[in-house]
Design a protein around this motif. Structure first.
Motif, short mmCIF file in Angstrom:
data_model
loop_
_atom_site.label_atom_id
_atom_site.label_comp_id
_atom_site.label_asym_id
_atom_site.label_seq_id
_atom_site.Cartn_x
_atom_site.Cartn_y
_atom_site.Cartn_z
N ARG A 14 35.29 -12.25 -45.92
CA ARG A 14 35.53 -11.54 -44.66
C ARG A 14 34.79 -10.22 -44.67
N LYS A 15 34.55 -9.69 -43.46
CA LYS A 15 34.00 -8.35 -43.32
C LYS A 15 35.15 -7.36 -43.32
N ASN A 16 34.99 -6.29 -44.12
CA ASN A 16 36.02 -5.24 -44.12
C ASN A 16 35.70 -4.23 -43.01
N GLU A 17 36.47 -3.12 -42.96
CA GLU A 17 36.30 -2.12 -41.91
C GLU A 17 34.89 -1.51 -41.88
N ASP B 178 35.48 -10.79 -50.85
CA ASP B 178 36.15 -12.05 -51.17
C ASP B 178 37.64 -11.88 -50.91
N THR B 179 38.23 -12.87 -50.29
CA THR B 179 39.66 -12.82 -49.98
C THR B 179 40.21 -14.24 -49.92
N GLU B 180 41.43 -14.38 -49.46
CA GLU B 180 42.08 -15.68 -49.33
C GLU B 180 42.59 -15.85 -47.90
N GLU B 181 42.90 -17.09 -47.56
CA GLU B 181 43.58 -17.34 -46.30
C GLU B 181 44.87 -16.53 -46.28
N SER B 182 45.37 -16.27 -45.11
CA SER B 182 46.59 -15.50 -44.97
C SER B 182 47.72 -16.41 -44.49
N PHE B 183 48.79 -16.50 -45.28
CA PHE B 183 49.99 -17.25 -44.91
C PHE B 183 51.19 -16.37 -45.20
#
Length: 189
Positions: free
Chosen positions: A127-130, A136-141
């Motif tokens: 994802r793009k940060n601010e 690198d990140t994960e899906e959000s649940f």
């Protein structure tokens, strides 16, 4: 202008910079972070938390340090499979490799009562940060926490949640009304 090296700047208006960054623990992913958090809480509050265990439908409860997951069932290639490719592919961490997604089910005994937590395994994402940089990140649940009125209903409830979570693509809030006890979802801040 400031410098972290010299405390003066030979009459050039350079000051000394002393910077302290807030220590941040590196995430090992939400599943591992939650498991580690439960183990940490047990160590910190041994008089209240007497056990932390993970659970699988086949193996039951275990206090082994390395938790196992319950795999989501893929949709069969028949009339029961949804038309939406997104929903059909949701049970997979990697639909191309057919690697199944799992769920971590934890049971924490607090003051003689059992509290359950369920976490869904997340796909890795970029994802793009601010600032516009890729991270690198994960899906959000959201996670699921529940307390059962009757402990013998655990397998039936988990089978329902794991089956229905596929059709709602992990939005567990849509399933909590069916819990045979008390349940809620929570965010990971």
């Amino acid at each position: 202008l400031f410098s972290s090296g010299a405390s003066h700047g030979s009459m050039k208006g350079v000051g000394y910079a002393h910077i302290h960054a807030r220590p941040v623990l590196e995430s090992q992913g939400v599943l591992r972070d939650m498991w580690n958090a439960m183990l940490f809480l047990k160590r910190q509050h041994p008089s209240s938390i007497s056990s932390v265990m993970w659970y699988t439908l086949e193996g039951g409860f275990s206090d082994a340090l390395e938790p196992s997951l319950i795999a989501f069932e893929p949709y069969k290639n028949n009339s029961d499979a949804p038309k939406s490719k997104t929903i059909r592919n949701w049970p997979y961490l990697d639909p191309n490799e057919l690697t199944l997604r799992g769920a971590l089910v934890m049971r924490v005994e607090v003051n003689g009562e059992f509290i359950y937590l369920l976490e869904i395994q997340r796909r890795s994402q970029v994802r793009k940060n601010e600032e516009g940089n890729l991270t690198d990140t994960e899906e959000s649940f959201q996670g699921l926490v529940f307390k059962l009125d009757d402990q013998s209903s655990l397998n039936r409830w988990l089978s329902f949640v794991l089956s229905e979570a596929r059709t709602v693509r992990g939005v567990l809030k849509r399933l909590i009304a069916s819990c045979p006890g008390r349940s809620a979802t929570f965010r990971h801040a």
